[in-house]
Design an enzyme around this catalytic site. Structure first.
Site, PDB file in Angstrom:
ATOM      1  CB  CYS A  89      74.028  57.640  16.974  1.00 42.54           C
ATOM      2  SG  CYS A  89      74.998  58.440  15.682  1.00 42.54           S
ATOM      3  CD  GLN A 155      79.910  59.296  11.760  1.00 47.43           C
ATOM      4  OE1 GLN A 155      79.036  58.462  11.931  1.00 47.43           O
ATOM      5  NE2 GLN A 155      79.651  60.585  11.656  1.00 47.43           N
ATOM      6  NE  ARG A 221      68.932  56.105  -3.088  1.00 45.36           N
ATOM      7  CZ  ARG A 221      69.106  57.305  -3.621  1.00 45.36           C
ATOM      8  NH1 ARG A 221      68.342  57.689  -4.624  1.00 45.36           N
ATOM      9  NH2 ARG A 221      70.014  58.127  -3.134  1.00 45.36           N
ATOM     10  CB  SER A 247      73.043  55.501   8.345  1.00 43.80           C
ATOM     11  OG  SER A 247      74.072  56.360   8.800  1.00 43.80           O
ATOM     12  CG  HIS A 348      71.551  57.395  11.777  1.00 42.70           C
ATOM     13  ND1 HIS A 348      70.907  57.505  12.996  1.00 42.70           N
ATOM     14  CD2 HIS A 348      72.896  57.374  12.077  1.00 42.70           C
ATOM     15  CE1 HIS A 348      71.805  57.557  13.965  1.00 42.70           C
ATOM     16  NE2 HIS A 348      73.016  57.484  13.429  1.00 42.70           N
ATOM     17  CB  CYS A 378      77.934  52.268  16.960  1.00 44.94           C
ATOM     18  SG  CYS A 378      77.343  52.745  15.324  1.00 44.94           S
ATOM     19  N   GLY A 380      78.922  58.017  18.963  1.00 45.96           N
ATOM     20  CA  GLY A 380      80.152  58.780  18.961  1.00 45.96           C
ATOM     21  C   GLY A 380      80.820  58.760  20.327  1.00 45.96           C
TER      22      GLY A 380
END
Length: 392
Positions: A89, A155, A221, A247, A348, A378, A380
């Site tokens: 990420c 994750q 939303r 995300s 994301h 963060c 992986g």
């Protein structure tokens, strides 16, 4: 050693899965960002010395060096090279670091750091799942399995572990998710994203542009409520993580142009920000998502700053438990965190999120007249990049 400056930063509005960016081939999508960076600076495209592009799922339409393919699909000349990288990420945040290191060393003067991910057209986990189906094995080797007791790295499990370790219940996460939407709504309605978003036509399934323009993050939303978020099914029985407090899957491309002093003179442009600090660490790959906490602590120490010296923070909302734990551990000011919403509302796009957050951070600092911004996320494998920028 030279300084590294960001002179342009742009992103597409996020597209939902099978949404308004689904008709765009990721190479074409990222090429539009490269073109926009050139247009916004007004530079001779031949002055760009490299394109470093983050992308996590490098298979199919995103395979075979998506960065070079994006260059070939853009207005940049063939003389501009490109390379693709995967730090999960944090891929395009690492692209910023590599670009900055190149111009600071003086080996290059003008570099584009970018990121792309079409999670509609190249679904998450495609590289590993397709390889397994083809009988090509799995990435966890025997030594990894011995070292980590045959754990299945996840994750989603890490997000649950984070919530438990830092004492968060589902309502805490849902309230944070609602806040993400509320801040994104307020930012959108106030035009806070207008300067950073590259408006693009919606393409149909045949790849033909329509008259409809995509310029608002599709994941927001506008009718979100605590009740609607709380009604979303949990990902595991007895857990606290749901799709609504994590995300969103997202299509998008993003990028920044990084230059040194020679680059500033050659381009004749004013810098938006200076890169003040950059670092990356490895951490526990089982809990996986906790790395931004020690990474931030170390970055602040190396930069000679305290958390209160930072005016705005962008901490990727991979799961609500991550930024909430970061706030709690660092004693940071919640009012400075993801002030225009985060990935829970905005999406994301994996490899594109690093330069996406950087783009939003720089524009938010400018809009508020603030000085220092910090970005972390963060990643992986239990890693985290930290970048501190100073608005100019």
């Amino acid at each position: 050693m030279s300084e590294a400056y960001i002179v342009a930063a742009v992103r597409t509005a996020g597209g939902r899965r099978d949404g308004r960016l689904a008709g765009w081939h990721p190479v074409e999508l990222s090429a539009q960002v490269l073109n926009a960076l050139v247009d916004r600076t007004g530079i001779d495209p031949a002055l760009v010395e490299d394109v470093i592009m983050g992308c996590v799922s490098q298979v199919g339409e995103q395979s075979t060096n998506v960065a070079r393919n994006a260059v070939m699909a853009s207005k940049l000349p063939e003389s501009v090279p490109g390379t693709s990288l995967d730090r999960q990420c944090g891929s395009s945040q690492q692209a910023v670091h590599f670009a900055a290191q190149a111009v600071m060393s003086g080996s290059m003067d003008v570099v584009i750091a970018a990121g792309v991910e079409s999670m509609t057209r190249v679904p998450m986990f495609s590289p590993s799942s397709l390889a397994q189906k083809a009988g090509l094995g799995y990435y966890q080797s025997e030594s990894i399995n011995r070292r980590y007791n045959d754990v299945v790295f996840s994750q989603f499990v890490g997000a649950e572990m984070m919530a438990k370790k830092y004492g968060f219940v589902r309502e805490d996460l849902d309230r944070f998710a609602l806040q993400s939407h509320q801040r994104a709504i307020a930012a959108t309605q106030a035009g806070a994203f207008d300067a950073e978003i590259l408006a693009l036509p919606v393409r149909n399934a045949e790849g033909v542009d329509t008259d409809d323009i995509h310029q608002v993050d599709e994941g927001i939303r506008f009718d979100a409520s605590l009740e609607s978020i709380g009604n979303v099914k949990l990902l595991q029985e007895g857990g606290v993580i749901s799709a609504a407090n994590a995300s969103q899957i997202c299509d998008g491309a993003t990028g920044v142009m990084v230059v040194n002093e020679r680059g500033l003179k050659a381009l004749g442009v004013k810098p938006m920000a200076r890169i003040h600090h950059m670092s990356v660490i490895g951490h526990d790959p089982v809990i996986m998502l906790e790395a931004p906490i020690p990474a931030t602590e170390r970055a602040l120490k190396k930069a000679g700053l305290k958390i209160d010296d930072i005016d705005l923070y962008e901490v990727n909302e991979a799961f609500a438990s991550v930024p909430l734990a970061w706030l709690k551990a660092l004693g940071a000011d919640a009012d400075r965190l993801n002030v225009n919403g985060g990935a829970i509302a905005l999406g994301h796009p994996l490899g594109g999120s690093g330069t996406k957050l950087m783009t939003t951070l720089i524009h938010a600092l400018g809009a508020r007249g603030k000085r220092y911004g910090l970005q972390t996320m963060c990643e992986g494998g239990g890693m985290a990049n930290v970048t501190i920028v100073e608005r100019l």
